[in-house]
Each structure stands twice: as C-alpha cells, then as structure tokens.
Design a protein around this motif. Structure first.
Motif, PDB file in Angstrom:
ATOM      1  N   ILE A   1       0.832  -1.205   0.000  1.00  0.00           N
ATOM      2  CA  ILE A   1       0.000   0.000   0.000  1.00  0.00           C
ATOM      3  C   ILE A   1       0.870   1.261   0.000  1.00  0.00           C
ATOM      4  O   ILE A   1       0.529   2.261  -0.635  1.00  0.00           O
ATOM      5  N   VAL A   2       2.048   1.189   0.684  1.00  0.00           N
ATOM      6  CA  VAL A   2       2.962   2.348   0.703  1.00  0.00           C
ATOM      7  C   VAL A   2       3.432   2.667  -0.715  1.00  0.00           C
ATOM      8  O   VAL A   2       3.435   3.824  -1.151  1.00  0.00           O
ATOM      9  N   ILE A   3       3.810   1.593  -1.455  1.00  0.00           N
ATOM     10  CA  ILE A   3       4.275   1.794  -2.829  1.00  0.00           C
ATOM     11  C   ILE A   3       3.176   2.414  -3.685  1.00  0.00           C
ATOM     12  O   ILE A   3       3.407   3.349  -4.461  1.00  0.00           O
ATOM     13  N   TYR A   4       1.928   1.918  -3.505  1.00  0.00           N
ATOM     14  CA  TYR A   4       0.817   2.458  -4.301  1.00  0.00           C
ATOM     15  C   TYR A   4       0.583   3.927  -4.000  1.00  0.00           C
ATOM     16  O   TYR A   4       0.355   4.736  -4.909  1.00  0.00           O
ATOM     17  N   ILE A   5       0.669   4.289  -2.699  1.00  0.00           N
ATOM     18  CA  ILE A   5       0.447   5.696  -2.334  1.00  0.00           C
ATOM     19  C   ILE A   5       1.527   6.590  -2.948  1.00  0.00           C
ATOM     20  O   ILE A   5       1.237   7.642  -3.537  1.00  0.00           O
ATOM     21  N   LEU A   6       2.797   6.131  -2.828  1.00  0.00           N
ATOM     22  CA  LEU A   6       3.903   6.916  -3.402  1.00  0.00           C
ATOM     23  C   LEU A   6       3.714   7.104  -4.901  1.00  0.00           C
ATOM     24  O   LEU A   6       3.863   8.215  -5.434  1.00  0.00           O
TER      25      LEU A   6
ATOM     26  N   ILE B   1      10.607  12.395  -7.483  1.00  0.00           N
ATOM     27  CA  ILE B   1      11.014  11.984  -6.132  1.00  0.00           C
ATOM     28  C   ILE B   1      10.074  10.890  -5.626  1.00  0.00           C
ATOM     29  O   ILE B   1      10.517   9.835  -5.158  1.00  0.00           O
ATOM     30  N   PHE B   2       8.757  11.103  -5.791  1.00  0.00           N
ATOM     31  CA  PHE B   2       7.813  10.108  -5.266  1.00  0.00           C
ATOM     32  C   PHE B   2       7.844   8.811  -6.082  1.00  0.00           C
ATOM     33  O   PHE B   2       7.838   7.721  -5.502  1.00  0.00           O
ATOM     34  N   SER B   3       7.917   8.908  -7.423  1.00  0.00           N
ATOM     35  CA  SER B   3       7.940   7.678  -8.226  1.00  0.00           C
ATOM     36  C   SER B   3       9.196   6.860  -7.927  1.00  0.00           C
ATOM     37  O   SER B   3       9.132   5.644  -7.775  1.00  0.00           O
ATOM     38  N   ILE B   4      10.356   7.545  -7.819  1.00  0.00           N
ATOM     39  CA  ILE B   4      11.601   6.807  -7.608  1.00  0.00           C
ATOM     40  C   ILE B   4      11.660   6.260  -6.188  1.00  0.00           C
ATOM     41  O   ILE B   4      12.168   5.159  -5.965  1.00  0.00           O
TER      42      ILE B   4
ATOM     43  N   VAL C   1      11.626   1.653  -2.366  1.00  0.00           N
ATOM     44  CA  VAL C   1      10.926   0.831  -1.364  1.00  0.00           C
ATOM     45  C   VAL C   1      10.701  -0.573  -1.907  1.00  0.00           C
ATOM     46  O   VAL C   1      10.943  -1.574  -1.220  1.00  0.00           O
ATOM     47  N   HIS C   2      10.281  -0.665  -3.163  1.00  0.00           N
ATOM     48  CA  HIS C   2      10.063  -1.967  -3.792  1.00  0.00           C
ATOM     49  C   HIS C   2      11.351  -2.788  -3.795  1.00  0.00           C
ATOM     50  O   HIS C   2      11.337  -3.981  -3.462  1.00  0.00           O
ATOM     51  N   GLY C   3      12.480  -2.130  -4.139  1.00  0.00           N
ATOM     52  CA  GLY C   3      13.757  -2.835  -4.183  1.00  0.00           C
ATOM     53  C   GLY C   3      14.157  -3.385  -2.830  1.00  0.00           C
ATOM     54  O   GLY C   3      14.558  -4.539  -2.700  1.00  0.00           O
ATOM     55  N   PHE C   4      14.008  -2.550  -1.774  1.00  0.00           N
ATOM     56  CA  PHE C   4      14.396  -2.995  -0.439  1.00  0.00           C
ATOM     57  C   PHE C   4      13.478  -4.109   0.062  1.00  0.00           C
ATOM     58  O   PHE C   4      13.929  -5.048   0.732  1.00  0.00           O
ATOM     59  N   LEU C   5      12.184  -4.027  -0.254  1.00  0.00           N
ATOM     60  CA  LEU C   5      11.249  -5.066   0.191  1.00  0.00           C
ATOM     61  C   LEU C   5      11.573  -6.398  -0.479  1.00  0.00           C
ATOM     62  O   LEU C   5      11.478  -7.458   0.138  1.00  0.00           O
ATOM     63  N   ARG C   6      11.962  -6.334  -1.747  1.00  0.00           N
ATOM     64  CA  ARG C   6      12.292  -7.550  -2.466  1.00  0.00           C
ATOM     65  C   ARG C   6      13.548  -8.185  -1.872  1.00  0.00           C
ATOM     66  O   ARG C   6      13.666  -9.395  -1.803  1.00  0.00           O
ATOM     67  N   GLY C   7      14.470  -7.337  -1.422  1.00  0.00           N
ATOM     68  CA  GLY C   7      15.650  -7.831  -0.723  1.00  0.00           C
ATOM     69  C   GLY C   7      16.622  -8.560  -1.624  1.00  0.00           C
ATOM     70  O   GLY C   7      16.451  -8.612  -2.847  1.00  0.00           O
ATOM     71  N   GLY C   8      17.673  -9.092  -1.001  1.00  0.00           N
ATOM     72  CA  GLY C   8      18.677  -9.832  -1.766  1.00  0.00           C
ATOM     73  C   GLY C   8      19.539  -8.921  -2.603  1.00  0.00           C
ATOM     74  O   GLY C   8      19.379  -7.699  -2.580  1.00  0.00           O
TER      75      GLY C   8
END
Lengths: 171, 112
Positions: free
Chosen positions: B3-8, B45-48, B53-60
């Motif tokens: 939901i955070v990603i969608y809001i951003l 700024i918001f799109s990137i 956030v997506h990258g960190f959540l995916r991890g690795g």
C-alpha cells in the motif's frame, strides 16, 4: 605548470568517484580491466574540461569535509522543505490559474562561483522561481518569479533561507 | 507494505499530471518551465522512492542493486534538471522571447 597540476588533481578526483561507483564490477580483482581503462580515459577528459572551472575563485574550499556534510544537511532539510512548499503552491496555481509572473533582480552578495552555482541550482529546483541570468561581476541574480509580491525584493522574499545556506556551504 | 508503494506512485502521478496540465494552462516558456520543474522534483522523487521501497522489500542482491541504482538516478536527475532548465530559460531570453503577462522585467531594464 599550474594547468597541469589542476588537470591531474581533477582527473584523480573524477577517477576516485568512478571507481567508487563501479566497485565489484568484475572478476579481475575488484574492478574489471575494461572498467579501469574506461575510467582512466574518462577521468582524463573530465579533468581537461572541468579542471579550470572547478578550482577558480575559491573552488578549493570544498576540500574541507565539513562542507560536504553541510551540503547533505542542506539538501535533506531546508531544500526539501522549500521544494515541498513550492510544489504545493505551484500545483494550486496550475489549478486556479492565478499567476503574477515577472523577472526580478536581487543581490544575495555571494562572492565565490560555487556558492552562486549552489544557490542558482536550488532556486531553479524549487518550482515557482527560475534563475534566468546571473551578472558575472556584481553577482546579481535575475529570477523569473511566478508570484511577484514585490518588484524590488530582498533575497529572503524570493527564496527564504537558501542564500544563507549557500554562504554557509561554499564561502 | 504494498500500500505504501501504491500511495507513493499515486502522489507522483498526480504531481506529474499537474505538471503536464501546466504546459497547457500557462502562457509562456518561463511559466511552463515552472510546471516542468514540478514534474522533475516531486513527480520523480515520489515515483523513484516507490522503486526504492520496492527494491528494499524484495531484498537480496537484486533488490538492493535496484534500490541503489534508482537512488543514484534520482540524485543525478536533481543535479542536472536545474542546469537544463536554466540553459533553456537563458537561451529563450537571449533569443528575444519576452515573459508573457509580466508585471516587471528587471533584466530588460538593466540591459538598456
């Protein structure tokens, strides 16, 4: 002789940044051979092009590490806050169409090229203000302002705390 | 966390949309650059940040690389955008384009 020293120092700086960005790029040690060759060639070109501009009139001040910390603090704090306010303000002006544009002049009294560059960049980055020209000798800024409240404004009226921060970082 | 990603992404899209609207609504090149600046600041700024956030959540390794690359893209965008905007505005002024609806044009007065 001085030109050569300036070229060498700038090229070394550029190479250091390049090596940081391409760390762990290859199987050959930390960097691959092709990355190293490309980095050296590009660093030499950057040194040739940017060397004289970078060190002229007080560019050496940025060798002090605390100025880089100040630059980071400025970007994350006052600049971001100014950007946020200006963004919402200009968004409202787009919807309502209430604009009062004009080109105003003010003198932030900055002496070094670097401080002027930082201030001009910060002004242009905030929506609603746009640096059109900077007078080379007097350092006066000509700024296109979307909401002219005063035809002869002080620097604080146009861009708030930004000139003070530019002075803190680069003078 | 999605939901955070969608809001951003939504906030970024709104600001980008308003920037595009500004190109239609504003009268001349200088005011339109103000609108375009709004795209490149808050829009990107918001799109990137959403990508980061997506990258960190995916991890690795892969996600981390994505996040760091996106951050670098943002930094370079924020450095180069004002340079380009200033070059456009200065070039337009030297090319003889006067600001429309201007209440004051100090540069014109000083050049005379």
């Amino acid at each position: 002789m001085r030109r050569l020293a300036v070229w060498a120092v700038t090229a070394m700086f550029a190479l250091a940044v390049y090596l940081l960005l391409t760390l762990w790029s290859g199987a050959w040690g930390l960097w691959s051979l092709s990355e190293l060759i490309a980095g050296v060639v590009m660093a030499l070109i950057v040194g040739l092009v940017a060397g004289n501009l970078l060190w002229e009139r007080g560019g050496w001040r940025m060798l002090m590490p605390h100025r880089w910390v100040l630059l980071l603090v400025f970007s994350a704090g006052p600049l971001l806050w100014a950007m946020a306010r200006a963004n919402v303000d200009v968004a409202w002006r787009v919807i309502t169409g209430k604009i009062r544009p004009g080109i105003v002049r003010f003198d932030p009294a900055l002496k070094t090229e670097l401080a002027r560059t930082i201030l001009a960049n910060a002004i242009t980055l905030t929506p609603g203000t746009l640096t059109v020209d900077v007078h080379e000798l007097s350092g006066a800024f000509y700024v296109h302002w979307i909401n002219v409240t005063d035809e002869r404004p002080t620097p604080e009226q146009v861009c708030g705390a930004l000139p003070a921060w530019a002075r803190r970082i680069a003078e | 966390m999605n939901i955070v990603i969608y809001i951003l992404l939504a906030v970024g899209a709104v600001f980008n949309g308003l920037g595009a609207l500004a190109l239609i609504r504003f009268p001349d090149v200088y005011t339109r650059i103000h609108g375009a600046t709004k795209c490149t600041t808050f829009g990107s700024i918001f799109s990137i940040t959403a990508v980061v956030v997506h990258g960190f959540l995916r991890g690795g390794g892969e996600g981390g690389t994505l996040a760091v690359h996106a951050l670098f893209a943002l930094v370079f965008l924020l450095i180069t955008n004002p340079t380009g905007s200033h070059a456009l505005a200065r070039g337009a002024y030297r090319g003889g384009i006067k600001p429309a609806q201007a209440v004051v044009d100090q540069l014109e007065k000083d050049r005379r």
